[in-house]
Design a protein around this motif. Structure first.
Motif, PDB file in Angstrom:
ATOM      1  N   LEU A  34       3.623   8.154  -5.329  1.00 10.94           N
ATOM      2  CA  LEU A  34       4.622   7.293  -4.707  1.00 10.94           C
ATOM      3  C   LEU A  34       3.979   6.154  -3.924  1.00 10.94           C
ATOM      4  O   LEU A  34       4.647   5.181  -3.567  1.00 10.94           O
ATOM      5  CB  LEU A  34       5.499   8.123  -3.758  1.00 10.94           C
ATOM      6  CG  LEU A  34       6.295   9.264  -4.397  1.00 10.94           C
ATOM      7  CD1 LEU A  34       6.996  10.085  -3.321  1.00 10.94           C
ATOM      8  CD2 LEU A  34       7.307   8.716  -5.404  1.00 10.94           C
ATOM      9  N   LEU A  35       2.687   6.275  -3.656  1.00 11.01           N
ATOM     10  CA  LEU A  35       1.981   5.280  -2.842  1.00 11.01           C
ATOM     11  C   LEU A  35       1.173   4.297  -3.677  1.00 11.01           C
ATOM     12  O   LEU A  35       0.299   3.610  -3.145  1.00 11.01           O
ATOM     13  CB  LEU A  35       1.048   6.000  -1.854  1.00 11.01           C
ATOM     14  CG  LEU A  35       1.720   6.982  -0.896  1.00 11.01           C
ATOM     15  CD1 LEU A  35       0.676   7.643  -0.007  1.00 11.01           C
ATOM     16  CD2 LEU A  35       2.758   6.276  -0.041  1.00 11.01           C
ATOM     17  N   ASN A  36       1.474   4.189  -4.969  1.00 12.86           N
ATOM     18  CA  ASN A  36       0.704   3.294  -5.832  1.00 12.86           C
ATOM     19  C   ASN A  36       0.636   1.849  -5.334  1.00 12.86           C
ATOM     20  O   ASN A  36      -0.422   1.216  -5.434  1.00 12.86           O
ATOM     21  CB  ASN A  36       1.242   3.338  -7.262  1.00 12.86           C
ATOM     22  CG  ASN A  36       0.632   4.472  -8.068  1.00 12.86           C
ATOM     23  OD1 ASN A  36      -0.380   5.056  -7.670  1.00 12.86           O
ATOM     24  ND2 ASN A  36       1.234   4.800  -9.193  1.00 12.86           N
ATOM     25  N   PRO A  37       1.738   1.280  -4.796  1.00 12.67           N
ATOM     26  CA  PRO A  37       1.623  -0.096  -4.277  1.00 12.67           C
ATOM     27  C   PRO A  37       0.579  -0.211  -3.163  1.00 12.67           C
ATOM     28  O   PRO A  37      -0.162  -1.202  -3.099  1.00 12.67           O
ATOM     29  CB  PRO A  37       3.033  -0.387  -3.745  1.00 12.67           C
ATOM     30  CG  PRO A  37       3.927   0.491  -4.554  1.00 12.67           C
ATOM     31  CD  PRO A  37       3.141   1.758  -4.755  1.00 12.67           C
ATOM     32  N   LEU A  38       0.502   0.805  -2.308  1.00 10.46           N
ATOM     33  CA  LEU A  38      -0.490   0.801  -1.229  1.00 10.46           C
ATOM     34  C   LEU A  38      -1.902   0.918  -1.781  1.00 10.46           C
ATOM     35  O   LEU A  38      -2.813   0.183  -1.367  1.00 10.46           O
ATOM     36  CB  LEU A  38      -0.205   1.960  -0.272  1.00 10.46           C
ATOM     37  CG  LEU A  38      -1.199   2.152   0.882  1.00 10.46           C
ATOM     38  CD1 LEU A  38      -1.186   0.933   1.788  1.00 10.46           C
ATOM     39  CD2 LEU A  38      -0.860   3.406   1.678  1.00 10.46           C
ATOM     40  N   TRP A  39      -2.102   1.832  -2.743  1.00 10.41           N
ATOM     41  CA  TRP A  39      -3.444   1.990  -3.335  1.00 10.41           C
ATOM     42  C   TRP A  39      -3.874   0.693  -4.012  1.00 10.41           C
ATOM     43  O   TRP A  39      -5.036   0.281  -3.897  1.00 10.41           O
ATOM     44  CB  TRP A  39      -3.439   3.117  -4.368  1.00 10.41           C
ATOM     45  CG  TRP A  39      -2.957   4.450  -3.913  1.00 10.41           C
ATOM     46  CD1 TRP A  39      -2.046   5.261  -4.544  1.00 10.41           C
ATOM     47  CD2 TRP A  39      -3.344   5.182  -2.731  1.00 10.41           C
ATOM     48  NE1 TRP A  39      -1.846   6.416  -3.847  1.00 10.41           N
ATOM     49  CE2 TRP A  39      -2.623   6.398  -2.727  1.00 10.41           C
ATOM     50  CE3 TRP A  39      -4.223   4.909  -1.673  1.00 10.41           C
ATOM     51  CZ2 TRP A  39      -2.766   7.348  -1.716  1.00 10.41           C
ATOM     52  CZ3 TRP A  39      -4.358   5.853  -0.658  1.00 10.41           C
ATOM     53  CH2 TRP A  39      -3.639   7.048  -0.692  1.00 10.41           C
ATOM     54  N   TYR A  40      -2.954   0.053  -4.714  1.00 12.24           N
ATOM     55  CA  TYR A  40      -3.290  -1.177  -5.428  1.00 12.24           C
ATOM     56  C   TYR A  40      -3.679  -2.277  -4.438  1.00 12.24           C
ATOM     57  O   TYR A  40      -4.698  -2.955  -4.617  1.00 12.24           O
ATOM     58  CB  TYR A  40      -2.115  -1.632  -6.293  1.00 12.24           C
ATOM     59  CG  TYR A  40      -2.461  -2.797  -7.185  1.00 12.24           C
ATOM     60  CD1 TYR A  40      -2.884  -2.605  -8.495  1.00 12.24           C
ATOM     61  CD2 TYR A  40      -2.399  -4.112  -6.709  1.00 12.24           C
ATOM     62  CE1 TYR A  40      -3.232  -3.667  -9.313  1.00 12.24           C
ATOM     63  CE2 TYR A  40      -2.750  -5.184  -7.506  1.00 12.24           C
ATOM     64  CZ  TYR A  40      -3.168  -4.956  -8.801  1.00 12.24           C
ATOM     65  OH  TYR A  40      -3.528  -6.020  -9.586  1.00 12.24           O
ATOM     66  N   ALA A  41      -2.864  -2.462  -3.416  1.00 14.73           N
ATOM     67  CA  ALA A  41      -3.116  -3.538  -2.448  1.00 14.73           C
ATOM     68  C   ALA A  41      -4.454  -3.345  -1.732  1.00 14.73           C
ATOM     69  O   ALA A  41      -5.241  -4.288  -1.585  1.00 14.73           O
ATOM     70  CB  ALA A  41      -1.978  -3.600  -1.429  1.00 14.73           C
ATOM     71  N   GLY A  42      -4.721  -2.114  -1.312  1.00 16.32           N
ATOM     72  CA  GLY A  42      -5.982  -1.854  -0.615  1.00 16.32           C
ATOM     73  C   GLY A  42      -7.185  -2.100  -1.508  1.00 16.32           C
ATOM     74  O   GLY A  42      -8.196  -2.671  -1.077  1.00 16.32           O
ATOM     75  N   SER A  43      -7.087  -1.692  -2.765  1.00 15.61           N
ATOM     76  CA  SER A  43      -8.193  -1.876  -3.696  1.00 15.61           C
ATOM     77  C   SER A  43      -8.392  -3.350  -4.037  1.00 15.61           C
ATOM     78  O   SER A  43      -9.524  -3.801  -4.221  1.00 15.61           O
ATOM     79  CB  SER A  43      -7.942  -1.081  -4.979  1.00 15.61           C
ATOM     80  OG  SER A  43      -7.891   0.301  -4.699  1.00 15.61           O
ATOM     81  N   PHE A  44      -7.301  -4.103  -4.104  1.00 12.74           N
ATOM     82  CA  PHE A  44      -7.423  -5.534  -4.388  1.00 12.74           C
ATOM     83  C   PHE A  44      -8.190  -6.236  -3.275  1.00 12.74           C
ATOM     84  O   PHE A  44      -9.032  -7.100  -3.536  1.00 12.74           O
ATOM     85  CB  PHE A  44      -6.046  -6.163  -4.554  1.00 12.74           C
ATOM     86  CG  PHE A  44      -6.068  -7.537  -5.149  1.00 12.74           C
ATOM     87  CD1 PHE A  44      -5.947  -7.712  -6.522  1.00 12.74           C
ATOM     88  CD2 PHE A  44      -6.228  -8.663  -4.353  1.00 12.74           C
ATOM     89  CE1 PHE A  44      -5.991  -8.984  -7.086  1.00 12.74           C
ATOM     90  CE2 PHE A  44      -6.272  -9.928  -4.894  1.00 12.74           C
ATOM     91  CZ  PHE A  44      -6.147 -10.095  -6.266  1.00 12.74           C
TER      92      PHE A  44
END
Length: 215
Positions: A114-124
């Motif tokens: 459910l936290l994919n948007p957070l994981w993506y943003a942090g990794s970017f």
């Protein structure tokens, strides 16, 4: 006969393509260019085994979401056009990993994090920092990331239920691809990152994996 001519995109075209890739990475519906790795038929899994396998495959899916963000941001800041091409090739292979994990999660009656948007943003953001530091540092970041992912996947191959052959086949192929990506980064001149940076990367990965297993 195939052509070696590469299509040139305008900056707007490039933005649309990358935005579409980011959106698909976060919400699913990732295209699959290679078929799911073959395996022996999976024996019946207990409810507990399915839940555990799903947790591990969700962690793997999150790792691939992060990989898309890292490769996108590092490609954005890469100075060499050849490096941009190599990062793009690796990102395409990682898209297959995403699709495989998505399909396996569905088969296990589960869902992505459910936290994919957070994981993506942090990794970017992390990928951008590495990319801005220069190509050799960026490649060193790729090399260390893939090394840690390889170790992580080694662990999953032992943690998955012994009769979950389908998940193990996917993880084994992912591991093989990650090793190749790491070797590419070293061959292209990636530097060895300082130990404190490696330690920080491991700590962040631990937080991500422990959270993604459940959420």
């Amino acid at each position: 006969m195939g052509s070696d001519v590469k299509l040139k995109h305008s900056p707007l075209d490039g933005f649309i393509i990358e935005f579409d890739r980011a959106l698909r990475s976060i919400v699913g519906a990732t295209p699959m260019r290679r078929p799911v790795p073959q395996s022996a038929p999976t024996e019946n899994l207990t409810t507990q085994e399915k839940q555990h396998a799903a947790g591990l495959m969700r962690v793997n899916h999150v790792g691939e979401v992060c990989a898309q963000a890292l490769y996108q941001s590092q490609k954005l800041h890469a100075k060499s056009s050849d490096l941009k091409d190599k990062l793009e090739h690796a990102a395409i292979e990682e898209e297959d990993h995403l699709a495989w994990c998505e399909q396996r999660l569905s088969e296990l009656d589960s869902r992505p994090s459910l936290l994919n948007p957070l994981w993506y943003a942090g990794s970017f953001v992390l990928g951008s920092v590495a990319g801005l530091a220069g190509d050799k540092v960026s490649l060193g970041f790729v090399s260390e990331t893939e090394k840690q992912v390889e170790n992580h996947l080694d662990g999953h191959l032992t943690e998955l239920p012994t009769n979950d052959y389908r998940s193990m086949a996917i993880v084994a192929q992912m591991r093989e691809d990650e090793i190749a990506h790491g070797q590419m980064a070293r061959d292209e001149g990636g530097i060895d990152l300082p130990n404190p940076v490696k330690t920080a990367m491991k700590m962040m990965a631990k937080v991500m994996t422990s959270t993604a297993y459940r959420l």
